[in-house]
Write a protein that holds these residues in place. Sequence first.
Motif, PDB file in Angstrom:
ATOM      1  N   GLN A  33       0.826  -1.209   0.000  1.00  0.00           N
ATOM      2  CA  GLN A  33       0.000   0.000   0.000  1.00  0.00           C
ATOM      3  C   GLN A  33       0.861   1.261   0.000  1.00  0.00           C
ATOM      4  OE1 GLN A  33      -2.245  -0.753   3.563  1.00  0.00           O
ATOM      5  NE2 GLN A  33      -3.951  -1.684   2.452  1.00  0.00           N
ATOM      6  N   ALA A  34       1.898   1.275   0.836  1.00  0.00           N
ATOM      7  CA  ALA A  34       2.775   2.452   0.924  1.00  0.00           C
ATOM      8  C   ALA A  34       3.464   2.707  -0.413  1.00  0.00           C
ATOM      9  CB  ALA A  34       3.805   2.262   2.040  1.00  0.00           C
ATOM     10  N   THR A  35       3.926   1.645  -1.047  1.00  0.00           N
ATOM     11  CA  THR A  35       4.585   1.782  -2.352  1.00  0.00           C
ATOM     12  C   THR A  35       3.604   2.273  -3.404  1.00  0.00           C
ATOM     13  OG1 THR A  35       6.144   0.026  -1.784  1.00  0.00           O
ATOM     14  CG2 THR A  35       5.873   0.537  -4.135  1.00  0.00           C
ATOM     15  N   ALA A  36       2.412   1.701  -3.400  1.00  0.00           N
ATOM     16  CA  ALA A  36       1.397   2.090  -4.387  1.00  0.00           C
ATOM     17  C   ALA A  36       0.981   3.544  -4.212  1.00  0.00           C
ATOM     18  CB  ALA A  36       0.187   1.169  -4.274  1.00  0.00           C
ATOM     19  N   PHE A  37       0.737   3.946  -2.980  1.00  0.00           N
ATOM     20  CA  PHE A  37       0.310   5.331  -2.736  1.00  0.00           C
ATOM     21  C   PHE A  37       1.394   6.299  -3.166  1.00  0.00           C
ATOM     22  CE2 PHE A  37      -0.893   8.850   0.277  1.00  0.00           C
ATOM     23  CZ  PHE A  37      -2.050   9.192  -0.410  1.00  0.00           C
ATOM     24  N   TRP A  38       2.649   5.983  -2.853  1.00  0.00           N
ATOM     25  CA  TRP A  38       3.759   6.830  -3.289  1.00  0.00           C
ATOM     26  C   TRP A  38       3.808   6.903  -4.821  1.00  0.00           C
ATOM     27  CZ3 TRP A  38       8.251   4.443  -5.570  1.00  0.00           C
ATOM     28  CH2 TRP A  38       9.179   5.379  -6.044  1.00  0.00           C
TER      29      TRP A  38
END
Length: 134
Positions: A33-38
């Motif tokens: 999720q963190a990678t995708a949001f970034w």
Amino acid sequence: MERSLNLNTQKQPACNQYCHFMQTLWDMPYPVQATAFWAIELAYNQGWQLPGQMSGSYNEFAQRWGNTGFTEYVTLLEKQANQVLPEASESIQQQAESAFLQIAQLEAEFWQMAFNAGTVVPNNGTHSPVFNDP
């Protein structure tokens, strides 16, 4: 109303695919999720920053997503993703990489959809879902 847009239209395939992908993130591990949001915010930041000053009503968007403050925010998101990825399993790291690559593809398709305005651009077969439906 300001741009005389008809909001009662059917979503184009690129929009539907992106919406579906976003829904799959709900159940993904936090590093994914963190990678995708970034990646999503980075795409907007770079997309609106690189053209430079824009004319007319589009300058509002360039100022919103291309400004220094938004760039700092995107850098913070990148740091958050980089903090959790090394601690994640190899499988989760691979999912994060796949999410990043899928977002790059979805962004390209989404911007082409927007560029082609009212025309429906068929999926050329290059888009393949990374995550399976539950």
